[in-house]
Design a protein around this motif. Structure first.
Motif, PDB file in Angstrom:
ATOM      1  N   PRO A 674       0.913  -1.289  -0.208  1.00 45.09           N
ATOM      2  CA  PRO A 674       0.034  -0.150   0.156  1.00 45.09           C
ATOM      3  C   PRO A 674       0.805   1.172  -0.019  1.00 45.09           C
ATOM      4  O   PRO A 674       0.523   2.103  -0.463  1.00 45.09           O
ATOM      5  N   ALA A 675       2.030   1.438   0.637  1.00 45.61           N
ATOM      6  CA  ALA A 675       2.913   2.422   0.507  1.00 45.61           C
ATOM      7  C   ALA A 675       4.113   1.955   0.889  1.00 45.61           C
ATOM      8  O   ALA A 675       4.623   0.930   1.440  1.00 45.61           O
ATOM      9  N   TRP A 676       5.158   2.755   0.476  1.00 47.94           N
ATOM     10  CA  TRP A 676       6.612   2.584   0.778  1.00 47.94           C
ATOM     11  C   TRP A 676       7.121   3.688   1.412  1.00 47.94           C
ATOM     12  O   TRP A 676       6.899   4.672   1.516  1.00 47.94           O
ATOM     13  N   HIS A 677       7.988   3.148   2.396  1.00 47.20           N
ATOM     14  CA  HIS A 677       8.656   4.440   3.691  1.00 47.20           C
ATOM     15  C   HIS A 677      10.236   4.107   3.286  1.00 47.20           C
ATOM     16  O   HIS A 677      10.846   3.041   3.256  1.00 47.20           O
ATOM     17  N   GLU A 678      10.782   5.231   3.199  1.00 40.31           N
ATOM     18  CA  GLU A 678      12.280   5.359   3.112  1.00 40.31           C
ATOM     19  C   GLU A 678      12.956   5.050   4.358  1.00 40.31           C
ATOM     20  O   GLU A 678      12.566   5.651   5.547  1.00 40.31           O
ATOM     21  N   VAL A 679      13.753   3.940   4.435  1.00 45.30           N
ATOM     22  CA  VAL A 679      14.292   3.528   5.629  1.00 45.30           C
ATOM     23  C   VAL A 679      15.927   3.795   5.687  1.00 45.30           C
ATOM     24  O   VAL A 679      16.490   3.862   6.910  1.00 45.30           O
ATOM     25  N   LEU A 680      16.401   4.239   4.582  1.00 40.67           N
ATOM     26  CA  LEU A 680      17.859   4.536   4.565  1.00 40.67           C
ATOM     27  C   LEU A 680      17.950   5.403   3.223  1.00 40.67           C
ATOM     28  O   LEU A 680      17.781   5.126   2.086  1.00 40.67           O
ATOM     29  N   ASN A 681      18.937   6.457   3.369  1.00 36.08           N
ATOM     30  CA  ASN A 681      19.176   7.575   2.210  1.00 36.08           C
ATOM     31  C   ASN A 681      20.461   7.882   2.653  1.00 36.08           C
ATOM     32  O   ASN A 681      20.994   8.681   3.458  1.00 36.08           O
ATOM     33  N   THR A 682      21.386   7.593   1.697  1.00 35.68           N
ATOM     34  CA  THR A 682      22.832   7.889   1.730  1.00 35.68           C
ATOM     35  C   THR A 682      23.121   9.389   1.681  1.00 35.68           C
ATOM     36  O   THR A 682      24.009   9.962   2.075  1.00 35.68           O
ATOM     37  N   ASP A 683      22.348  10.151   1.247  1.00 33.43           N
ATOM     38  CA  ASP A 683      22.215  11.471   0.740  1.00 33.43           C
ATOM     39  C   ASP A 683      21.682  12.240   2.213  1.00 33.43           C
ATOM     40  O   ASP A 683      21.513  13.521   2.025  1.00 33.43           O
ATOM     41  N   ALA A 684      21.282  11.767   3.260  1.00 31.73           N
ATOM     42  CA  ALA A 684      20.937  12.440   4.437  1.00 31.73           C
ATOM     43  C   ALA A 684      21.759  13.400   5.007  1.00 31.73           C
ATOM     44  O   ALA A 684      23.264  13.184   4.870  1.00 31.73           O
ATOM     45  N   ALA A 685      21.348  14.533   5.372  1.00 37.37           N
ATOM     46  CA  ALA A 685      22.293  15.495   5.874  1.00 37.37           C
ATOM     47  C   ALA A 685      23.187  14.977   7.039  1.00 37.37           C
ATOM     48  O   ALA A 685      24.392  15.381   7.042  1.00 37.37           O
ATOM     49  N   ARG A 686      22.626  14.154   7.883  1.00 32.37           N
ATOM     50  CA  ARG A 686      23.345  13.667   9.062  1.00 32.37           C
ATOM     51  C   ARG A 686      24.563  12.879   8.434  1.00 32.37           C
ATOM     52  O   ARG A 686      25.571  12.819   9.333  1.00 32.37           O
ATOM     53  N   TYR A 687      24.332  12.390   7.351  1.00 32.14           N
ATOM     54  CA  TYR A 687      25.655  11.676   6.769  1.00 32.14           C
ATOM     55  C   TYR A 687      26.661  12.492   6.145  1.00 32.14           C
ATOM     56  O   TYR A 687      27.572  11.948   5.479  1.00 32.14           O
ATOM     57  N   GLY A 688      26.452  13.753   5.915  1.00 29.24           N
ATOM     58  CA  GLY A 688      27.217  14.620   4.994  1.00 29.24           C
ATOM     59  C   GLY A 688      26.633  14.862   3.765  1.00 29.24           C
ATOM     60  O   GLY A 688      27.319  15.421   2.639  1.00 29.24           O
ATOM     61  N   GLY A 689      25.352  14.490   3.472  1.00 29.79           N
ATOM     62  CA  GLY A 689      24.767  14.720   2.138  1.00 29.79           C
ATOM     63  C   GLY A 689      24.041  16.120   1.988  1.00 29.79           C
ATOM     64  O   GLY A 689      23.961  16.829   2.891  1.00 29.79           O
ATOM     65  N   SER A 690      23.308  16.102   0.893  1.00 23.66           N
ATOM     66  CA  SER A 690      22.631  17.155   0.659  1.00 23.66           C
ATOM     67  C   SER A 690      21.220  17.496   1.253  1.00 23.66           C
ATOM     68  O   SER A 690      20.565  18.231   1.207  1.00 23.66           O
ATOM     69  N   GLY A 691      20.739  16.209   1.600  1.00 22.53           N
ATOM     70  CA  GLY A 691      19.582  16.250   2.568  1.00 22.53           C
ATOM     71  C   GLY A 691      18.272  15.870   1.801  1.00 22.53           C
ATOM     72  O   GLY A 691      17.066  16.410   2.197  1.00 22.53           O
ATOM     73  N   VAL A 692      18.394  15.479   0.444  1.00 28.15           N
ATOM     74  CA  VAL A 692      17.461  15.501  -0.317  1.00 28.15           C
ATOM     75  C   VAL A 692      16.663  14.059   0.098  1.00 28.15           C
ATOM     76  O   VAL A 692      17.304  12.972  -0.458  1.00 28.15           O
ATOM     77  N   THR A 693      15.678  13.900   0.714  1.00 26.29           N
ATOM     78  CA  THR A 693      14.942  12.907   1.336  1.00 26.29           C
ATOM     79  C   THR A 693      13.513  12.688   0.862  1.00 26.29           C
ATOM     80  O   THR A 693      12.968  13.602   0.401  1.00 26.29           O
ATOM     81  N   GLN A 694      12.887  11.479   1.137  1.00 25.33           N
ATOM     82  CA  GLN A 694      11.686  11.114   1.189  1.00 25.33           C
ATOM     83  C   GLN A 694      10.806  11.019   2.383  1.00 25.33           C
ATOM     84  O   GLN A 694      10.798  10.026   3.116  1.00 25.33           O
ATOM     85  N   PRO A 695      10.377  12.169   3.201  1.00 26.37           N
ATOM     86  CA  PRO A 695      10.128  11.976   4.469  1.00 26.37           C
ATOM     87  C   PRO A 695       8.778  11.505   4.507  1.00 26.37           C
ATOM     88  O   PRO A 695       8.468  11.006   5.730  1.00 26.37           O
ATOM     89  N   HIS A 696       7.811  11.403   3.594  1.00 25.39           N
ATOM     90  CA  HIS A 696       6.611  10.754   4.014  1.00 25.39           C
ATOM     91  C   HIS A 696       6.438   9.528   3.008  1.00 25.39           C
ATOM     92  O   HIS A 696       7.245   9.311   2.229  1.00 25.39           O
ATOM     93  N   PRO A 697       5.494   8.633   3.351  1.00 18.59           N
ATOM     94  CA  PRO A 697       5.331   7.341   2.638  1.00 18.59           C
ATOM     95  C   PRO A 697       4.998   7.606   1.451  1.00 18.59           C
ATOM     96  O   PRO A 697       4.369   8.477   0.813  1.00 18.59           O
ATOM     97  N   VAL A 698       5.559   6.802   0.387  1.00 16.16           N
ATOM     98  CA  VAL A 698       5.007   6.852  -1.154  1.00 16.16           C
ATOM     99  C   VAL A 698       4.138   6.050  -1.460  1.00 16.16           C
ATOM    100  O   VAL A 698       4.437   4.799  -1.310  1.00 16.16           O
ATOM    101  N   LYS A 699       2.989   6.307  -1.961  1.00 14.88           N
ATOM    102  CA  LYS A 699       1.944   5.468  -2.328  1.00 14.88           C
ATOM    103  C   LYS A 699       1.940   5.142  -3.719  1.00 14.88           C
ATOM    104  O   LYS A 699       2.491   6.122  -4.721  1.00 14.88           O
ATOM    105  N   PRO A 700       1.880   3.744  -3.993  1.00 13.94           N
ATOM    106  CA  PRO A 700       1.986   3.355  -5.565  1.00 13.94           C
ATOM    107  C   PRO A 700       0.763   3.822  -6.328  1.00 13.94           C
ATOM    108  O   PRO A 700      -0.415   4.214  -5.808  1.00 13.94           O
ATOM    109  N   GLU A 701       1.028   4.274  -7.747  1.00 12.83           N
ATOM    110  CA  GLU A 701       0.099   4.484  -8.525  1.00 12.83           C
ATOM    111  C   GLU A 701      -0.245   3.233  -9.294  1.00 12.83           C
ATOM    112  O   GLU A 701       0.363   2.658  -9.617  1.00 12.83           O
ATOM    113  N   PRO A 702      -1.737   3.293  -9.748  1.00 15.73           N
ATOM    114  CA  PRO A 702      -1.760   2.058 -10.714  1.00 15.73           C
ATOM    115  C   PRO A 702      -1.385   2.033 -12.084  1.00 15.73           C
ATOM    116  O   PRO A 702      -1.637   1.154 -12.857  1.00 15.73           O
ATOM    117  N   GLN A 703      -0.527   2.871 -12.244  1.00 18.48           N
ATOM    118  CA  GLN A 703       0.152   3.017 -13.665  1.00 18.48           C
ATOM    119  C   GLN A 703       1.216   1.778 -13.797  1.00 18.48           C
ATOM    120  O   GLN A 703       2.141   1.774 -12.831  1.00 18.48           O
TER     121      GLN A 703
END
Length: 727
Positions: A674-703
């Protein structure tokens, strides 16, 4: 005394000194014969009787006591007077052999799986007297004597006896205990002499000193709970992420016991399941990193005693960390005090110079076709796992063992009996070693460093493959192909990576041919290769981003993980065994939070999510555990795939190896999530990345997309890897 016996004893070539020396019933009583060079007088002491022996010259003393021949030879002691001291001692030549017939039978058959309990130096009580039994295999020797600190390194008075046709020499020396230094003085077939360290010594002097030490362990283990549960799940179906360590340089100057206070806590904090120790067995040259072994049964004395090493292993186990150890049965150095031509002729090495000389390393290769040599090595593998509770052996340089033509030019090798290039003796040895180890030690794992496409490295020994050979029986194999290809891809500038896209996907063509470990080992960060982060292109920010994205891709890829120390915090310099990791990079005053601590925090989170996500390890060796989402997006430098656990629960891994943000990047996904949740992002600011993250669950589309019934749209950060799980 017979003149021939006298001469052979003086020359060190007597095969049975006990028939001459000691006490022997003869007509008229009991004859006593003693060999004590430098002694002024020798007296036999029997209860209240004192009988001084006659000085026969050359250190020999003898006498006839009118004792009854009908009675057994009475217990006696020797009182030996020197110019400046008087010593009362037991006579080594009044004792029966301290090595049993069954031990000798097993040694002769090459089947003594606890060889270290028979050969070597063993403190013991024998016939009611405390001392040490010395035993050594030297079938070509004309004679063997024990020399050590207890006899001022003059073995003349301590010749050993040959025990039948096994080639084993034995002597029980009363009064010698733990901590005594010793070597074997061997008379070669040509009459010359050589002083040799004990091949089965369980403790040695600190290099560059080369003597062996009499040792007995008194360590009491506290890892029963660990040993009881380590066999619950085979390694290839369990989470396994390995931190490779060179103990002398991890924190230079620390002993085994000091390491035990720091290493387990560090590894546990980062979440690795295991450490892999570069070779621990004794080696004379530190610059070999332990890969040129002279003391196969002794942990290096540089860091402490064998019991100290047990304390380190125990501490790691009690912290919940497994211990793998590099094991080097492929070759040994030519030092003239160690194994090379041990008894004057090729013994541990092959007698054929084309088979014995290793062309790359200036060392000698073992003769795997000789049953005693094979026994020496098989028992050694068992020894480390049984005596030191090692959880697995990573076997070094397997390819160099398997091929007769390894690194050899035409004409510099001979085919096997079938005309092939395979070393049939080495194949049989590896099969025996693996079968024996898995039978004896529950929960152990063996790992092959094998760099070719040999068929069946991790197949069971009784299952034959297309080549006609049975499997070698290893539990896991280093995936050298994946390592080479993926590092090659990462070394290119992103604009060129589209031409090398296959280097990141090819590993999945053969991913299930063996049970694999993905190794970023010490070999990849030395000899001018640079550290892992320095292999990456771009400026410092891009190098670290590439480094993080690569680790995220690696941890999600089928196979177990291995990372060499220093790479967990993006050390920029090559590893040096003299300096060790650059720990100062983690100091806040150097701005380490964003640069190096961030990478270390990522490794910690990679391990944490990895261990908590069965999809990443449960089906590592089953094709059903992996599916490409998109493996051909070369123009985008994007890779996306699904991992599945045994219940079919997925994890989605997406890597963007280009330095641009990709908005609304559509990926096909299953339609039952029903939805996908980001559990790890190597670009997170706390790792030294630029902080481009998916903070909210991502719901699939029927396409439908990528051949799947549903799809999601993601924002892919630059030079990054994302992991998503069902919300």
């Amino acid at each position: 005394m017979d003149a021939g016996d006298r001469q052979r004893l003086l020359e060190g070539t007597h095969h049975d000194p006990h028939t001459v020396l000691g006490a022997h019933p003869v007509p008229g009583g009991v004859a006593f014969r003693v060999l004590r060079p430098y002694a002024r007088a020798v007296t036999v002491v029997l209860d209240e009787v004192r009988a001084e022996l006659h000085d026969d010259g050359d250190g020999f003393f003898s006498g006839l006591l009118p004792l009854s021949r009908e009675e057994p030879v009475p217990l006696y002691r020797l009182r030996v007077a020197y110019d400046d001291a008087v010593q009362e001692t037991e006579d080594p030549y009044r004792f029966l052999p301290a090595l049993g017939d069954f031990d000798l039978h097993l040694i002769g058959e090459g089947r003594h799986e606890q060889l270290w309990r028979a050969l070597g130096a063993h403190p013991m009580t024998h016939q009611g007297v405390s001392g040490t039994r010395f035993a050594v295999w030297a079938p070509n020797a004309r004679g063997v004597r024990v020399a050590g600190g207890f006899n001022f390194w003059d073995g003349t008075a301590f010749p050993m006896r040959s025990l039948g046709g096994t080639g084993v020499w034995e002597l029980f020396v009363p009064g010698v205990g733990e901590g005594e230094l010793y070597k074997f003085e061997i008379t070669r077939p040509d009459g010359s002499k050589t002083m040799r360290a004990d091949p089965l010594a369980r403790r040695t002097e600190v290099p560059p000193a080369t003597s062996s030490l009499v040792h007995a362990s008194h360590y009491e283990w506290g890892d029963d709970a660990w040993l009881a549960r380590r066999a619950e799940r085979p390694a290839h179906e369990a989470p396994l992420s390995v931190y490779e360590v060179h103990l002398p340089s991890w924190r230079p100057g620390l002993s085994y016991r000091q390491l035990a206070e720091e290493l387990p806590a560090y590894v546990k904090d980062l979440g690795f399941t295991h450490v892999e120790l570069m070779p621990v067995a004794e080696h004379p040259f530190g610059g070999s990193w332990g890969y040129q072994v002279t003391g196969f049964y002794a942990p290096t004395a540089r860091l402490g005693t064998p019991d100290d090493f047990k304390y380190l292993v125990d501490s790691l186990h009690r912290a919940g960390i497994g211990v793998l150890m590099d094991w080097v049965p492929a070759h040994f150095p030519r030092d003239d005090w160690a194994l090379a031509e041990f008894d004057g002729r090729p013994l541990y090495e092959h007698e054929d110079p084309l088979r014995s000389a290793h062309p790359d390393w200036g060392t000698l290769e073992f003769d795997y076709g000789r049953r005693e040599v094979r026994n020496f090595l098989v028992a050694n593998a068992v020894y480390w796992c049984e005596e030191f509770h090692i959880d697995g052996l990573r076997v070094d340089a397997v390819a160099s063992m398997l091929y007769l033509d390894y690194s050899r030019e035409p004409g510099r090798w001979r085919p096997n009996e079938h005309g092939g290039r395979e070393n049939l003796d080495a194949v049989a040895f590896l099969q025996e070693m693996n079968a024996t180890l898995y039978r004896r030690v529950p929960g152990v794992v063996t790992i092959a460093e094998e760099s070719t496409a040999w068929d069946g490295v991790t197949r069971a020994t009784h299952h034959k493959g297309p080549s006609g050979f049975g499997g070698l029986g290893f539990g896991l194999k280093w995936n050298m192909g994946w390592m080479h290809d993926s590092l090659q891809y990462m070394s290119h500038e992103p604009v060129h990576r589209k031409y090398h896209h296959h280097e990141m996907t090819f590993s999945m063509v053969y991913a299930y041919s063996e049970n694999y470990v993905l190794p970023i080992s010490h070999d990849e960060v030395v000899h001018g290769k640079g550290s892992l982060v320095s292999k990456m292109p771009g400026d410092w920010w891009q190098q670290r981003a590439n480094h993080r994205a690569y680790l995220g891709f690696m941890w999600a890829h089928p196979g177990k993980q291995l990372l060499f120390m220093g790479q967990e915090f993006a050390q920029g310099a090559e590893w040096s065994e003299a300096r060790g990791p650059d720990w100062w990079l983690l100091d806040p005053q150097y701005g380490a939070e964003a640069d190096h601590r961030g990478v270390r925090d990522l490794v910690r989170d990679l391990n944490a999510v990895y261990r908590d996500t069965p999809a990443l390890w449960q089906r590592d060796t089953h094709p059903s555990g992996f599916a490409w989402v998109v493996g051909d997006a070369a123009e985008d430098n994007v890779f996306a795939f699904l991992r599945f656990d045994a219940e079919g629960i997925p994890l989605l891994a997406v890597s963007n190896f280009s330095p641009v943000v990709r908005d609304d990047y559509r990926l096909g996904v299953p339609d039952d999530v029903p939805a996908w949740h980001e559990v790890l992002n190597t670009d997170a600011a706390r790792y030294g990345g630029s902080g481009v993250t998916q903070p909210h669950p991502v719901k699939p589309e029927p396409q439908g997309w990528h051949g799947r019934p549903a799809s999601i749209r993601l924002t892919l950060p630059p030079l990054s890897t994302l992991w998503l799980r069902p919300a």
